[in-house]
Design a protein around this motif. Structure first.
Motif, short mmCIF file in Angstrom:
data_model
loop_
_atom_site.label_atom_id
_atom_site.label_comp_id
_atom_site.label_asym_id
_atom_site.label_seq_id
_atom_site.Cartn_x
_atom_site.Cartn_y
_atom_site.Cartn_z
N THR A 123 -1.25 -2.28 -9.45
CA THR A 123 -1.95 -1.75 -8.33
C THR A 123 -3.38 -2.47 -7.95
O THR A 123 -3.79 -2.89 -7.01
CB THR A 123 -2.27 0.13 -8.43
N ALA A 181 6.41 -0.82 -5.52
CA ALA A 181 6.52 0.08 -4.50
C ALA A 181 5.15 0.94 -4.59
O ALA A 181 4.46 1.08 -3.34
CB ALA A 181 7.51 1.09 -4.82
N VAL A 182 4.68 1.39 -5.65
CA VAL A 182 3.39 2.14 -5.76
C VAL A 182 2.19 1.30 -5.45
O VAL A 182 1.31 1.84 -4.86
CB VAL A 182 3.30 2.86 -7.41
N ALA A 185 2.18 0.51 -1.76
CA ALA A 185 1.86 1.93 -0.89
C ALA A 185 0.37 2.18 -1.11
O ALA A 185 -0.23 2.47 -0.24
CB ALA A 185 2.61 2.94 -1.48
N VAL A 188 -1.59 -0.45 0.78
CA VAL A 188 -1.46 -0.09 2.46
C VAL A 188 -2.51 0.88 2.83
O VAL A 188 -3.35 0.70 3.71
CB VAL A 188 -0.15 0.70 2.88
N LEU A 189 -2.76 1.91 2.05
CA LEU A 189 -3.71 2.81 2.22
C LEU A 189 -5.25 2.34 1.88
O LEU A 189 -6.22 2.65 2.68
CB LEU A 189 -3.64 4.10 1.25
N ALA A 262 1.75 -5.73 2.33
CA ALA A 262 1.39 -4.29 2.20
C ALA A 262 0.04 -4.46 3.42
O ALA A 262 0.01 -3.51 4.16
CB ALA A 262 0.43 -4.12 0.89
N SER A 266 0.15 -2.46 7.26
CA SER A 266 -0.93 -1.64 7.60
C SER A 266 -1.31 -1.91 9.12
O SER A 266 -1.81 -0.90 9.92
CB SER A 266 -2.08 -1.55 6.73
#
Length: 312
Positions: A123, A181-182, A185, A188-189, A262, A266
């Motif tokens: 991440t 995936a994590v 995601a 994106v945030l 990502a 967004s």
């Protein structure tokens, strides 16, 4: 050289000693009768040339020592011994070329475990790469590539195919899919948060990016580089030359492609999202394919080398 520390049930000690003594490339054999307490038994230690290690470990497993006793293996960084030099000279092949299959399986099993640390690394790497693609900063892209831990699960998939270990394949695939995936995601945030702070913008993403535009424009070279890097990374794992893994990490556009996908997602940019996803999948496929072929070739070469050594 490798150092083996074995705990053997008393009734199997003689079989273990015979196996060690007949294995070319072993030396420094020590037997301590009744020294082990948990599990109870005899302690046997010896040194073995790396190129003979896999054959000896396989024989010990066939004796059931991994179930009834213990097999521990350590690398010897320095051994000043004429007997050790002789053992290495007698063993067929070169230690740098040898593959310890159980060690490889164990290492890839650990590296492909879906853990909090693994998720944190992938991440953070993806977020660093997101900053790199928006700022068109190649240094950040290289840094993100080096931080990303995704080669572990990819090597695990290749190892599971060659060694026919379906559990390792499922574990590795789970780590790879859930990890990306994590990471995507969260990125994106992260991108939305950075946009709210006016640190990211759609204009930066759409601008001409000569340093990082390649992450959403896959071509034939993307696959070729992934294949070459996958082969190099696999060789570095099997030969214990871990330093080469850093070069592999910064050669393949996996984490940066995921980051660009990502960030583009967004902003609703489907063109860059799809292009980056295609780049990511192409690189993952190339690494797994190259890793599998490399391991299969190594196994075939060593088996042929051993047969010729025995007949010769």
């Amino acid at each position: 050289m490798l150092h083996l520390r074995l705990i053997t049930p008393p009734e199997k000690t003689d079989d273990v000693l015979r196996l060690i003594e007949k294995t070319v490339g072993t030396t420094h054999l020590v037997v301590l009768q009744g020294a082990a307490r948990n599990p109870a038994g005899d302690v046997v230690t010896c040194d073995v040339a790396r190129e003979a290690g896999d054959e000896l470990l396989t024989g010990l497993q066939e004796l059931g020592l991994d179930r009834t006793g213990s097999i521990a293996v350590e690398n010897i960084d320095l051994s000043l011994s004429l007997r050790a030099d002789k053992a290495e000279a007698e063993a067929p092949g070169e230690g740098a070329d040898a593959v310890l299959w159980e060690h490889l399986t164990d290492a890839t099993h650990e590296e492909s475990t879906l853990s909090v640390t693994y998720l944190a690394f992938i991440t953070l790497a993806t977020m660093i790469a997101a900053c790199g693609v928006v700022l068109d900063n190649a240094v950040l892209i290289v840094g993100a590539m080096a931080v990303g831990p995704e080669f572990g699960p990819l090597a695990g998939i290749s190892t599971s195919i060659v060694r026919r270990r379906p559990r390792l394949a499922l574990r590795s695939l789970n780590a790879l899919l859930v990890g990306f995936a994590v990471a995507m995601a969260a990125t994106v945030l992260f991108s939305l948060f950075m946009d709210a702070l006016d640190l990211f913008s759609r204009a930066q993403l759409d601008a001409d990016r000569p340093q990082t535009g390649f992450v959403y424009a896959p071509d034939a070279f993307s696959f070729i580089v992934a294949v070459l890097a996958g082969a190099a990374g696999t060789l570095s794992l099997t030969s214990a030359k871990s330093g080469a893994l850093v070069g592999v990490a910064i050669s393949v556009t996996t984490v940066p492609a995921a980051a660009n996908a990502a960030v583009a997602l967004s902003y609703g940019d489907t063109h860059q999202t799809w292009g980056s996803t295609e780049q990511l999948l192409l690189n993952l496929l190339g690494i797994v394919l190259a890793g599998t072929l490399t391991l299969a070739a190594q196994r075939a070469w060593w088996e042929g080398h051993r047969r010729s050594a025995r007949t010769g």
